[in-house]
Design a protein around this motif. Structure first.
Motif, PDB file in Angstrom:
ATOM      1  N   ASP A 136     -26.182  28.204   0.593  1.00  0.00           N
ATOM      2  CA  ASP A 136     -25.849  28.845   1.910  1.00  0.00           C
ATOM      3  C   ASP A 136     -24.529  29.369   1.786  1.00  0.00           C
TER       4      ASP A 136
ATOM      5  N   ALA B  75     -21.811  32.097   1.857  1.00  0.00           N
ATOM      6  CA  ALA B  75     -21.398  33.485   2.281  1.00  0.00           C
ATOM      7  C   ALA B  75     -21.019  34.387   1.147  1.00  0.00           C
TER       8      ALA B  75
ATOM      9  N   GLN C  13     -31.428  35.615   8.722  1.00  0.00           N
ATOM     10  CA  GLN C  13     -30.295  35.779   9.252  1.00  0.00           C
ATOM     11  C   GLN C  13     -28.992  35.747   8.409  1.00  0.00           C
ATOM     12  N   ARG C  14     -28.008  36.745   8.222  1.00  0.00           N
ATOM     13  CA  ARG C  14     -26.895  36.519   7.617  1.00  0.00           C
ATOM     14  C   ARG C  14     -25.897  35.296   7.802  1.00  0.00           C
ATOM     15  N   ASN C  15     -25.626  34.779   6.937  1.00  0.00           N
ATOM     16  CA  ASN C  15     -24.534  33.774   7.073  1.00  0.00           C
ATOM     17  C   ASN C  15     -23.185  34.607   6.916  1.00  0.00           C
TER      18      ASN C  15
ATOM     19  N   SER D 235     -22.981  38.388   2.648  1.00  0.00           N
ATOM     20  CA  SER D 235     -22.556  38.577   4.131  1.00  0.00           C
ATOM     21  C   SER D 235     -21.758  40.035   4.290  1.00  0.00           C
TER      22      SER D 235
ATOM     23  N   PRO E 190     -19.601  34.111   8.094  1.00  0.00           N
ATOM     24  CA  PRO E 190     -18.481  33.509   8.937  1.00  0.00           C
ATOM     25  C   PRO E 190     -17.286  34.215   9.451  1.00  0.00           C
TER      26      PRO E 190
END
Length: 296
Positions: free
Chosen positions: A184, A186, A3-5, A204, A7
């Motif tokens: 992690d 983005a 799953q793409r991070n 992202s 934000p």
């Protein structure tokens, strides 16, 4: 793919800062442009960045722009405020002011001109992150600053809880993939030609300058890829390539070319501020012809 991070969503526009014909901040124009961009498919907006002429806007104008755009687009659209300067103390001040004005995050560029070494670059970003409640998007653009955020430095900075994203203009695709694999963070492509390639390896989204003009088309590239249609995504990326080249790869800064085209389309933009100079009539006519051939 995991799953793409993301934000701040996937398609962010590096919005120009509209000015009046007298050269003052055009608050109403900024509100209209921001609304158009969100309606056109942008998930979020980056204000007071390179495209927003941050080196020539005052601290008060930066705050006013954030507040005006927040009022126009409502509370749910992510606003990332450029706060980067060559002075750590000033950058902290701008970050705190952006937070108070309604920004959701701060875009922090590597200190420029003084060309600090990597331990000083790391200390700069940590001091800003420690001083604010806002999440930070680091801005890696060595072509303008003269200094990289090297992958090892980026990997260490990713351990800070408020350093969560990167606008990547490093042109180091291998280094970017290393950081993507080990953190992690983005990543957002800051170079138009990397929108799809970087997304395909796990980024992202993008922070796009040409989205000022063609937000639907930029958003469509990533939407097609998310829908599983890589061929369509590649076609859409290719479709915006001529406009990307004209706006971003000429001898003129992207701010100059984008504002010239927006003005011709009767969209909020206005003049650029010195030391930038407006595009000449011939260049503007060529930009308009290219836009009309591909997007009208």
């Amino acid at each position: 793919m995991r799953q793409r991070n993301a934000p701040f969503g996937r398609t962010l526009c590096a919005m120009v800062t509209p000015f009046t014909s007298a050269g003052t901040l055009d608050v109403d124009g900024a509100a209209r442009l921001a609304t158009r961009l969100v309606d056109g498919g942008c998930d979020g907006l980056v204000l007071n960045g390179t495209t927003g002429e941050s080196p020539t806007t005052t601290d008060a104008e930066k705050r006013e722009l954030i507040a005006a755009v927040r009022s126009a687009v409502g509370p749910t659209v992510p606003l990332v405020a450029g706060v980067g300067t060559a002075d750590t103390r000033h950058t902290v001040e701008l970050t705190l002011a952006a937070e108070k004005a309604g920004a959701d995050a701060a875009l922090v560029v590597t200190p420029y001109y003084s060309r600090p070494q990597q331990d000083a670059v790391e200390a700069h970003f940590r001091q800003i992150a420690d001083a604010t409640g806002l999440p930070l998007m680091l801005y890696d653009i060595p072509g303008r600053t003269g200094t990289r955020i090297t992958p090892p430095t980026m990997i260490r900075l990713a351990q800070h809880p408020r350093i969560i994203a990167v606008k990547d203009c490093s042109y180091d695709f291998l280094g970017t993939q290393r950081v993507l694999a080990e953190t992690d963070l983005a990543y957002y492509a800051g170079c138009e030609e990397h929108i799809l390639p970087l997304y395909a390896v796990g980024a992202s989204g993008c922070v796009s300058t040409i989205a000022n003009v063609v937000p639907e088309q930029v958003a469509g590239i990533l939407a097609a890829f998310d829908a599983g249609d890589a061929a369509l995504a590649a076609e859409l990326q290719s479709r915006v390539t001529p406009l990307t080249e004209a706006l971003m790869a000429s001898d003129l800064p992207g701010t100059v070319t984008v504002k010239a085209l927006l003005n011709t389309l009767n969209l909020p933009a206005g003049p650029v501020r010195a030391p930038l100079l407006a595009a000449d009539a011939g260049t503007t006519a060529e930009l308009l012809a290219l836009y009309e051939a591909g997007f009208r």
